[in-house]
Write a protein that holds these residues in place. Structure first.
Motif, short mmCIF file in Angstrom:
data_model
loop_
_atom_site.label_atom_id
_atom_site.label_comp_id
_atom_site.label_asym_id
_atom_site.label_seq_id
_atom_site.Cartn_x
_atom_site.Cartn_y
_atom_site.Cartn_z
N ASN A 145 40.51 13.94 37.98
CA ASN A 145 41.40 12.68 37.61
C ASN A 145 41.75 12.17 35.55
N GLU A 146 40.44 13.34 34.90
CA GLU A 146 41.17 12.63 33.61
C GLU A 146 42.20 12.54 32.81
N THR A 147 43.31 14.61 34.07
CA THR A 147 44.63 14.20 33.64
C THR A 147 45.24 14.29 34.54
N GLU A 148 45.09 13.67 35.69
CA GLU A 148 45.96 13.15 36.83
C GLU A 148 45.37 12.52 37.70
N ALA A 149 46.63 11.78 38.06
CA ALA A 149 45.56 10.06 38.70
C ALA A 149 45.08 10.54 39.88
N LEU A 150 43.47 10.41 40.59
CA LEU A 150 43.96 10.89 41.89
C LEU A 150 42.87 9.61 42.76
N THR A 151 43.16 9.62 43.60
CA THR A 151 43.10 7.94 44.46
C THR A 151 41.68 7.68 44.14
N PRO A 152 41.13 6.25 43.93
CA PRO A 152 39.49 5.79 43.37
C PRO A 152 39.02 6.11 44.65
N ALA A 153 39.53 5.89 46.02
CA ALA A 153 38.40 6.16 47.39
C ALA A 153 38.76 7.21 47.42
N ALA A 154 39.74 8.38 47.08
CA ALA A 154 38.78 9.33 46.87
C ALA A 154 37.64 9.95 46.42
N LEU A 155 37.50 9.23 44.87
CA LEU A 155 36.35 10.13 44.31
C LEU A 155 35.46 9.71 44.74
N ARG A 156 35.66 8.05 45.01
CA ARG A 156 33.99 7.66 46.06
C ARG A 156 33.63 8.35 46.86
N TYR A 157 34.67 8.61 48.20
CA TYR A 157 34.42 9.28 48.84
C TYR A 157 33.62 10.32 48.49
N ALA A 158 33.55 10.60 47.47
CA ALA A 158 32.83 12.59 47.61
C ALA A 158 31.56 11.59 47.24
N ASN A 159 31.39 11.13 46.90
CA ASN A 159 30.53 10.57 45.13
C ASN A 159 29.12 10.19 46.97
N ARG A 160 29.74 9.51 47.81
CA ARG A 160 29.02 8.81 48.88
C ARG A 160 29.08 10.11 49.70
#
Length: 191
Positions: A145-160
């Motif tokens: 995500n530092e260099t290419e936009a990932l879906t914000p919900a995908a990042l939250r999903y992985a964390n949860r």
């Protein structure tokens, strides 16, 4: 529906692979590493499911489907217009469902007095493995995500999801009663 008629294509023989939009990238790119690692977590959940039944097994099966959705999301760079509207993306509802499941399953557990060592039962041990692999996937997603936009919900999903896998590992240990707790410094002295 996905239809696979040929398993090998020879397209990756030189170390590249295709994203959903056809873009060719190196197999070691952060995006590819992230969705490859979610696939590893999915495999660990499959091992855990060999030792689960009922509600827990059904929840893990749904999570396995979600992880394929997450892989599709990660394999799809941002698209333009109508193509983006039809891309398979992790949704806020999927994140909210994980939060609800964490709260529900955690309510069955006694508060922890120490960290939990992976083990107790086979299902719990494999869920701990899936949790640690999912944490690695999350780190790789943050890097990507530092260099290419990932879906914000995908990042939250992985964390949860890694949080839920921890709670489920305790549930698989007779609601935490068979957890093996870490005793700090317990092995420093030779007996």
């Amino acid at each position: 529906m996905v239809k696979l008629t040929k398993i090998y294509t020879r397209g990756g023989d030189e170390g590249d692979t295709s994203l959903v939009d056809g873009t060719r990238v190196k197999k070691y790119s952060a995006r590819i590493a992230a969705y490859g690692t979610t696939d590893e977590a999915n495999a660990a959940i499959g091992l855990a499911r060999l030792h689960t039944t009922g509600e827990l097994d059904a929840m893990l099966l749904r999570i396995q489907h979600d992880l394929f959705d997450l892989g599709a999301d990660l394999a799809t760079p941002p698209l333009e217009g109508d193509k983006e509207a039809h891309a398979l993306r992790i949704t806020d509802d999927q994140v909210t469902r994980l939060e609800h499941e964490i709260d529900t399953m955690n309510a069955r557990l006694s508060p922890l007095q120490s960290f939990v060592l992976p083990g107790g039962s086979p299902a719990s041990a494999y869920l701990h493995l899936a949790r640690t692999v999912m944490r690695r996937a999350e780190r790789l997603m943050v890097e990507a995500n530092e260099t290419e936009a990932l879906t914000p919900a995908a990042l939250r999903y992985a964390n949860r999801l890694s949080d839920l896998l921890f709670v489920l590992s305790r549930n698989a240990n007779n609601d935490g009663r068979k957890d093996i707790l870490w005793t700090p410094g317990a092995t420093r002295e030779i007996t």
